[in-house]
Scaffold this motif. Sequence first.
Motif, PDB file in Angstrom:
ATOM      1  N   LEU A  64       0.749  -1.209  -0.290  1.00 19.70           N
ATOM      2  CA  LEU A  64       0.313  -0.088  -0.073  1.00 19.70           C
ATOM      3  C   LEU A  64       0.861   1.353  -0.145  1.00 19.70           C
ATOM      4  O   LEU A  64       1.731   1.343   0.564  1.00 19.70           O
ATOM      5  N   ALA A  65       0.204   2.212  -0.540  1.00 15.38           N
ATOM      6  CA  ALA A  65       0.887   3.155  -0.694  1.00 15.38           C
ATOM      7  C   ALA A  65       0.630   4.351   0.835  1.00 15.38           C
ATOM      8  O   ALA A  65      -0.656   4.097   0.801  1.00 15.38           O
ATOM      9  N   LYS A  66       1.817   4.755   1.390  1.00 19.79           N
ATOM     10  CA  LYS A  66       1.677   5.175   2.503  1.00 19.79           C
ATOM     11  C   LYS A  66       0.522   6.646   2.439  1.00 19.79           C
ATOM     12  O   LYS A  66      -0.281   6.901   3.752  1.00 19.79           O
ATOM     13  N   GLU A  67       0.227   7.382   1.662  1.00 15.54           N
ATOM     14  CA  GLU A  67      -0.040   8.319   0.893  1.00 15.54           C
ATOM     15  C   GLU A  67      -0.822   8.667  -0.202  1.00 15.54           C
ATOM     16  O   GLU A  67       0.441   8.512  -1.254  1.00 15.54           O
ATOM     17  N   ASN A  68      -1.831   9.827  -0.408  1.00 16.41           N
ATOM     18  CA  ASN A  68      -2.556   9.733  -1.637  1.00 16.41           C
ATOM     19  C   ASN A  68      -1.591  11.537  -1.465  1.00 16.41           C
ATOM     20  O   ASN A  68      -2.067  11.562  -1.279  1.00 16.41           O
ATOM     21  N   TYR A  69      -1.349  11.495  -3.108  1.00 20.84           N
ATOM     22  CA  TYR A  69      -0.917  12.146  -3.103  1.00 20.84           C
ATOM     23  C   TYR A  69      -1.953  13.222  -4.418  1.00 20.84           C
ATOM     24  O   TYR A  69      -1.268  13.612  -5.835  1.00 20.84           O
ATOM     25  N   PHE A  70      -3.491  13.359  -4.408  1.00 21.55           N
ATOM     26  CA  PHE A  70      -4.032  13.717  -5.569  1.00 21.55           C
ATOM     27  C   PHE A  70      -4.256  14.737  -5.222  1.00 21.55           C
ATOM     28  O   PHE A  70      -4.223  15.625  -4.422  1.00 21.55           O
ATOM     29  N   ASP A  71      -4.267  15.531  -6.639  1.00 19.67           N
ATOM     30  CA  ASP A  71      -4.984  16.553  -7.116  1.00 19.67           C
ATOM     31  C   ASP A  71      -6.465  16.875  -6.701  1.00 19.67           C
ATOM     32  O   ASP A  71      -7.238  16.372  -5.874  1.00 19.67           O
ATOM     33  N   ARG A  72      -6.375  18.544  -7.054  1.00 23.17           N
ATOM     34  CA  ARG A  72      -8.415  18.614  -6.894  1.00 23.17           C
ATOM     35  C   ARG A  72      -9.143  18.046  -7.453  1.00 23.17           C
ATOM     36  O   ARG A  72     -10.209  18.732  -6.829  1.00 23.17           O
ATOM     37  N   ARG A  73      -8.832  17.290  -8.533  1.00 21.68           N
ATOM     38  CA  ARG A  73     -10.143  16.704  -8.634  1.00 21.68           C
ATOM     39  C   ARG A  73     -10.950  15.532  -7.904  1.00 21.68           C
ATOM     40  O   ARG A  73     -11.771  14.716  -8.787  1.00 21.68           O
ATOM     41  N   TYR A  74     -10.408  15.428  -6.738  1.00 23.83           N
ATOM     42  CA  TYR A  74     -10.968  14.695  -5.899  1.00 23.83           C
ATOM     43  C   TYR A  74     -11.654  14.989  -4.796  1.00 23.83           C
ATOM     44  O   TYR A  74     -11.862  14.869  -3.751  1.00 23.83           O
ATOM     45  N   ASP A  75     -11.130  15.849  -4.556  1.00 21.06           N
ATOM     46  CA  ASP A  75     -11.638  17.040  -3.147  1.00 21.06           C
ATOM     47  C   ASP A  75     -13.088  17.334  -3.456  1.00 21.06           C
ATOM     48  O   ASP A  75     -13.223  16.571  -2.293  1.00 21.06           O
ATOM     49  N   GLY A  76     -14.150  16.710  -4.404  1.00 20.05           N
ATOM     50  CA  GLY A  76     -15.003  16.418  -3.563  1.00 20.05           C
ATOM     51  C   GLY A  76     -15.690  14.923  -3.554  1.00 20.05           C
ATOM     52  O   GLY A  76     -16.918  14.680  -3.053  1.00 20.05           O
ATOM     53  N   PHE A  77     -14.590  14.034  -3.482  1.00 22.71           N
ATOM     54  CA  PHE A  77     -15.125  13.152  -2.998  1.00 22.71           C
ATOM     55  C   PHE A  77     -14.909  12.082  -1.844  1.00 22.71           C
ATOM     56  O   PHE A  77     -13.635  13.233  -1.209  1.00 22.71           O
ATOM     57  N   ASP A  78     -15.501  11.289  -0.437  1.00 19.81           N
ATOM     58  CA  ASP A  78     -15.370  10.644   0.267  1.00 19.81           C
ATOM     59  C   ASP A  78     -13.566  10.539   0.836  1.00 19.81           C
ATOM     60  O   ASP A  78     -13.400   8.859  -0.255  1.00 19.81           O
ATOM     61  N   ARG A  79     -12.964  11.001   0.781  1.00 21.34           N
ATOM     62  CA  ARG A  79     -11.557  10.347   0.952  1.00 21.34           C
ATOM     63  C   ARG A  79     -11.215   9.124   1.623  1.00 21.34           C
ATOM     64  O   ARG A  79     -10.290   8.016   1.347  1.00 21.34           O
ATOM     65  N   ARG A  80     -12.568   8.462   2.088  1.00 22.35           N
ATOM     66  CA  ARG A  80     -12.313   6.596   3.084  1.00 22.35           C
ATOM     67  C   ARG A  80     -12.326   6.238   1.639  1.00 22.35           C
ATOM     68  O   ARG A  80     -12.685   4.186   1.967  1.00 22.35           O
ATOM     69  N   LEU A  81     -13.582   5.927   0.706  1.00 21.95           N
ATOM     70  CA  LEU A  81     -14.051   5.711  -0.584  1.00 21.95           C
ATOM     71  C   LEU A  81     -12.189   5.198  -1.385  1.00 21.95           C
ATOM     72  O   LEU A  81     -12.534   4.537  -2.358  1.00 21.95           O
ATOM     73  N   LEU A  82     -11.091   6.624  -1.158  1.00 23.48           N
ATOM     74  CA  LEU A  82     -10.425   6.722  -2.495  1.00 23.48           C
ATOM     75  C   LEU A  82      -8.978   4.948  -2.075  1.00 23.48           C
ATOM     76  O   LEU A  82      -8.666   5.081  -0.824  1.00 23.48           O
ATOM     77  N   PRO A  83      -8.985   3.986  -2.326  1.00 24.72           N
ATOM     78  CA  PRO A  83      -7.992   3.564  -1.983  1.00 24.72           C
ATOM     79  C   PRO A  83      -6.478   3.919  -2.225  1.00 24.72           C
ATOM     80  O   PRO A  83      -6.135   4.884  -2.754  1.00 24.72           O
ATOM     81  N   LYS A  84      -5.576   3.180  -1.454  1.00 25.46           N
ATOM     82  CA  LYS A  84      -4.071   3.125  -0.770  1.00 25.46           C
ATOM     83  C   LYS A  84      -2.974   2.137  -1.672  1.00 25.46           C
ATOM     84  O   LYS A  84      -2.125   2.102  -2.402  1.00 25.46           O
ATOM     85  N   GLY A  85      -4.269   1.217  -2.474  1.00 25.12           N
ATOM     86  CA  GLY A  85      -3.861  -0.180  -3.237  1.00 25.12           C
ATOM     87  C   GLY A  85      -5.441  -0.989  -3.469  1.00 25.12           C
ATOM     88  O   GLY A  85      -5.850  -0.814  -2.118  1.00 25.12           O
ATOM     89  N   GLU A  86      -5.100  -1.263  -4.925  1.00 19.55           N
ATOM     90  CA  GLU A  86      -6.241  -2.241  -4.858  1.00 19.55           C
ATOM     91  C   GLU A  86      -5.895  -3.505  -5.489  1.00 19.55           C
ATOM     92  O   GLU A  86      -5.139  -3.901  -6.182  1.00 19.55           O
ATOM     93  N   SER A  87      -6.257  -5.184  -4.965  1.00 22.11           N
ATOM     94  CA  SER A  87      -6.327  -5.904  -5.761  1.00 22.11           C
ATOM     95  C   SER A  87      -7.506  -5.465  -7.408  1.00 22.11           C
ATOM     96  O   SER A  87      -8.201  -4.660  -7.165  1.00 22.11           O
TER      97      SER A  87
END
Length: 222
Positions: A122-145
Amino acid sequence: MKLILIRHGESEANFANYWTGWLDVDLTEKGVQQAREAGRRIKKANLAIDCAYESMLKRSIKTAQLVLEEAEASFVPEFKTWRLNERHYGALVGKNKTEMTQQFGKEQVQKWRRGFDEVPPLAKENYFDRRYDGFDRRLLPKGESLRMTSERVLTLWQDQIVPRLKSGQTVLVCGHGNSLRALIQYLEQIPVDKVDEIDVPNATPILYTFDSLLRIERRIEL
């Protein structure tokens, strides 16, 4: 009811052979030409696209827009969603695949790439830009199968794409290798131990025709 699946054209990461995941890399010039050619094939097949779904990443967005332009459908609604993003490769994002093979071994890297339940480091931290600002950060993964990727893609499929298909629309879905692999596995009921055999080439339109119960009547590559 018709569905057109297409993976983005060749990206800079495809060319350089590193894990991209949610990195926002651009198309190569070859990728641009591939997307245009895909749109011409769709036009030649007399397919009238009614709407398009794209990921939040520009290699998907640009591919979809080039396809729509060549298919004379630039005016149709376009919907951008993170649920079509490439699989999140966690701490592997940005790493060269050949170098990782040398470090971790071919078998482990193959599991990370194609195993259905294999979660990368898993990534230690997501460094996403503003395109994801409106999303619940709990939904955004730090690594996926691939299974985790499938779950988010199928939410989009059931909630948004299926109703449009049932209303008679022809839907274009422009995604990534793994987000489309997950959808194909579901649509074609491919066993999870065979998922690694699903090949999704860049910018090759795959046309599905369904009956009224959303059973596949025909599948062809254009």
